[in-house]
Design an enzyme around this catalytic site. Structure first.
Site, PDB file in Angstrom:
ATOM      1  N   ARG A  26       0.826  -1.217   0.000  1.00 55.01           N
ATOM      2  CA  ARG A  26       0.000   0.000   0.000  1.00 55.01           C
ATOM      3  C   ARG A  26       0.859   1.265   0.000  1.00 55.01           C
ATOM      4  NH1 ARG A  26      -4.054  -1.065   4.838  1.00 55.01           N
ATOM      5  NH2 ARG A  26      -2.126  -1.954   5.673  1.00 55.01           N
ATOM      6  N   ASN A  44      -6.336  -2.787   1.687  1.00 57.39           N
ATOM      7  CA  ASN A  44      -6.251  -4.249   1.763  1.00 57.39           C
ATOM      8  C   ASN A  44      -7.651  -4.809   1.903  1.00 57.39           C
ATOM      9  OD1 ASN A  44      -3.477  -4.537   1.694  1.00 57.39           O
ATOM     10  ND2 ASN A  44      -3.237  -4.720   3.910  1.00 57.39           N
TER      11      ASN A  44
END
EC number: 6.2.-.-
Length: 786
Positions: A26, A44
């Site tokens: 990320r 996520n």
């Protein structure tokens, strides 16, 4: 530049699947979006990583290309699925959203060795994590062993009980920081703590004091229980003969070699010969134990570390705690090489729980160096070697598990439970299989309990809900019995797969074969339950996933006393000699080791066939020749006699190791049994036994006998494969089974078969021993017909 109009903007949703959680993915996406000037978000979820980006079409295209090709070092991107979505034109920047729940599947990366950036900080007195034993970032540290659930976020790890301090919270939230959204982030102010204690509680030290005392104890010859990433180790100074003897005696280790932890690559070079491929394994992100050809003598390592072995298992520090134990620049001198062996009693699983460590390791350790970060699932060290320039896994565990293996055919959701020795199990669905970390030998309740817990953990992480259980056909295997009980309790079907068929199928699957063309499978091991009730182990199969034909095997000989013959190779040697018609001359070491009374009893047992299951095992033939040559008569660990025979064959400096030892080879007789069917062919080792016995009685040294025997087996493999090709036209050979952990044999067979025009498949991703068995079980029993 011309400012893009709203019509020039595009928005795209991307789903990224693979090992993309816990690896800084990320933050990587955030930074990439900033680089291309895009707005949007990333999160996520249980299916992987999802992101939406918006901006000029060219920038969105470039972002889509880069997300897979420029991924962080620990990421494994399996797929990037883009789809267009309506542009929002909100210009609100790019954000990292909280993880979403839901169903799906993502891949958790394995535990990874400390990266260079963290090691630099560890040694920097000006850094706030100077000497912090739990330093980590998005590129390194624990993952698999601390994850308790998905999506992967700190609350679903064993770090949930350590609230971040303001300094760590700032780093965690800073997109420019290497620890941006690093879930195991910690520092001395908020992270786990070290404690050094003794069983009686007489000493309890913390943090830096604990480390200082631990290093002093190791230097003084103590045995230390050290809690690592995936479990406890037992450690001592590898250069201290007394400490090594103490550890060996306490652990009832017999003569089995220990692995060592060296403080640097330079020290590893002083201990053993290290080529480029071995160096890459030692220093890479996995840092397994690498079997290296040791130097003679090995400076800094006591003879008792690996007695009688030309190999030494070496690893480099893969955690900051290991690095600190071995010392940083400027520390007082300490042991540069430590024995590091699994923290358990013989036959038990590795210890992970702190309270259990005090009881189960009582009497083994003098002190315990532990920490308060829980280990959710055990994970022992991996062991590998380089064979003919390629990696050969011996034990696939830390650094490898739970990375998936792509399957050549889809499978139904299934759990294959493997075998009873070197157990690993395998969960799979569709085109991916997840092999567990090393569980061990299924011979006690503690291992069975650890096995059951590990199956729940792995199936939970992979969201595989088995609709089928798969096991070996051996009715006495504890893994098979567990599968039968579990199948009955859950109302699931159970399928059982012949042991050597599973070995061959494992090799096929590893190499991506879809099963439309059969292979010649050479499956050599110690013990496998045969379809005729005999003990198989010297098999040549014509096999695909649907089934197999037994093309050839070693001639059956009695296995006198079952396990007694396995523990005492001289019994196997006498059985083989009798079957070959070779007298038990007093001058043969295998006969001399047995008393006259025992020989008489053994002869009567063989005559009457009492407790003498027939076996075709190549592993037992290696045992027999090992004893016949005077190398090993009794074993203290599995495959010891065969390993020592390989070691003898590698002894170029032994007396009598001249041209006579290199030029001559023994030979098998290969053919159909008189009056029997055309197939299977039988490989009769009688000429091998007779020639070896003649050599031994004639004073030929053991290394020459060992080399001649290895060349005989290599010649047999070539002859069998040539005969199979003439009959079937098949020109692909799979080499599998625990005997092919023998690098000398594997290299010889591979080179000879390739010279004969065969395509040779050998293990490079999963072990050839029973540690790879579950993968083959799965492909035989669970694949979906297309």
């Amino acid at each position: 530049m011309t400012t893009p109009t709203p019509q020039d903007r595009t928005r795209r949703h991307l789903t990224v699947r693979g090992a993309v959680q816990g690896v800084g993915f990320r933050p990587f996406v955030y930074t990439l979006a900033e680089e291309y000037g895009l707005t949007g978000w990333v999160t996520n979820d249980a299916d992987g990583v999802r992101t939406e980006v918006e901006g000029p079409a060219a920038a969105v295209d470039a972002f889509t290309d880069a997300i897979g090709t420029r991924a962080p070092p620990l990421a494994v991107v399996e797929s990037v699925e883009p789809r267009p979505v309506p542009a929002l034109n909100d210009g609100s920047g790019f954000t990292i959203r909280p993880s979403a729940s839901g169903t799906g599947r993502t891949l958790i990366p394995p535990d990874t060795a400390t990266c260079d950036a963290c090691l630099t900080e560890l040694a920097d007195p000006a850094d706030r994590r100077h000497r912090h034993p739990f330093i980590t970032c998005t590129h390194c540290g624990p993952r698999f062993t601390v994850v308790t659930g998905l999506p992967y976020d700190r609350p679903r790890t064993t770090m949930a009980g350590f609230p971040m301090c303001p300094g760590c919270a700032r780093e965690y939230a800073d997109p420019a920081d290497r620890r941006f959204h690093a879930q195991p982030i910690a520092c001395p102010a908020c992270g786990p703590r070290l404690t050094l204690c003794r069983q009686d509680g007489s000493e309890a030290l913390h943090d830096g004091d604990a480390l200082t005392a631990a290093r002093r104890l190791l230097a003084e010859g103590a045995v230390l229980a050290v809690k690592g990433i995936g479990g406890y180790h037992l450690a001592c100074d590898a250069g201290d003969p007394a400490a090594v003897r103490t550890l060996r005696k306490r652990k009832n280790r017999g003569g089995k070699p220990f692995a060592v932890l060296a403080d640097s690559l330079e020290t590893a070079h002083r201990l053993a010969h290290v080529d480029d491929a071995e160096r890459a394994l030692l220093t890479g992100p996995r840092k397994p134990v690498v079997l290296l050809r040791r130097r003679t003598p090995s400076a800094g390592v006591a003879p008792g570390v690996a007695p009688g072995s030309p190999d030494l298992g070496v690893m480099l520090p893969y955690t900051p705690l290991h690095r600190l134990l071995l010392g940083l620049p400027g520390d007082p001198p300490g042991p540069p090489v430590l024995v590091m062996t699994s923290g358990n009693r013989s036959g038990e699983p590795i210890v992970t729980d702190d309270a259990e460590a005090l009881t189960r390791l009582d009497g083994l350790a003098d002190a315990w160096l532990r920490h308060d970060r829980p280990i959710h699932v055990p994970c022992d060290d991996s062991v590998v070697r380089i064979c003919a320039g390629a990696e050969l896994p011996v034990r696939r565990s830390r650094g490898y598990a739970p990375l998936p293996l792509a399957l050549p055919l889809p499978v139904v959701p299934a759990l294959a439970v493997g075998g009873d020795l070197k157990n690993t199990f395998c969960a799979a669905d569709d085109r991916y299989a997840w092999l567990s970390a090393h569980v061990g030998d299924m011979d006690d309740l503690a291992t069975l309990t650890a096995f059951a817990k590990a199956t729940d953990h792995l199936t939970g992480l992979t969201t595989v809900t088995p609709r089928l259980l798969v096991a070996d056909r051996h009715p006495g295997y504890r893994s098979t019995q567990w599968a039968r009980r579990t199948a009955e309790a859950r109302g699931l079907p159970l399928r059982q797969v012949q042991h050597h068929h599973a070995h061959v199928a494992s090799t096929m699957a590893e190499h991506g074969l879809d099963g439309t063309a059969p292979v010649i499978g050479i499956a050599f091991d110690g013990t496998g339950y045969g379809d005729d009730g005999a003990v198989w182990g010297g098999e040549a199969l014509i096999a695909d996933y649907d089934g197999f034909q037994r093309f050839a095997h070693l001639r059956y000989v009695p296995l006198p006393g079952g396990d007694a013959a396995v523990r005492n190779p001289y019994r196997m040697a006498l059985s083989h000699l009798r079957a070959a018609g070779v007298p038990w001359a007093d001058g043969l070491p295998c006969a001399a080791i047995a008393s006259p009374g025992e020989r008489k009893l053994l002869e009567r047992q063989l005559e009457r066939g009492l407790n003498c299951v027939p076996t075709s095992s190549m592993g037992r033939l290696f045992d027999a020749v090992s004893s016949l040559a005077g190398v090993c008569h009794r074993v203290e660990y599995e495959a010891e006699a065969a390993m020592r025979l390989e070691n003898a064959a590698l002894d170029d400096g032994a007396p009598g190791s001249g041209d006579d030892g290199r030029e001559r080879a023994y030979g098998f007789i290969l053919g159909a049994e008189p009056g029997g069917p055309e197939l299977p062919l039988t490989a009769d080792p009688a000429p091998v036994l007779a020639a070896a016995a003649e050599d031994v009685l004639g004073g030929v040294p053991a290394p020459a006998v060992a080399r001649r025997f290895h060349r005989a087996v290599t010649g047999l493999v070539r002859d069998v494969c040539a005969a199979a090709r003439r009959r079937t036209g098949i020109a692909t050979v799979a080499l599998t089974g625990g005997v092919f952990c023998n690098a000398l044999l594997t290299e010889g067979c591979s080179a000879g078969l390739e010279e004969d025009g065969f395509t040779v498949l050998r293990h490079r991703k999963v072990p050839p021993n029973d540690g790879g068995l579950a993968l083959g079980q799965l492909m035989v029993a669970a694949r979906t017909k297309e």
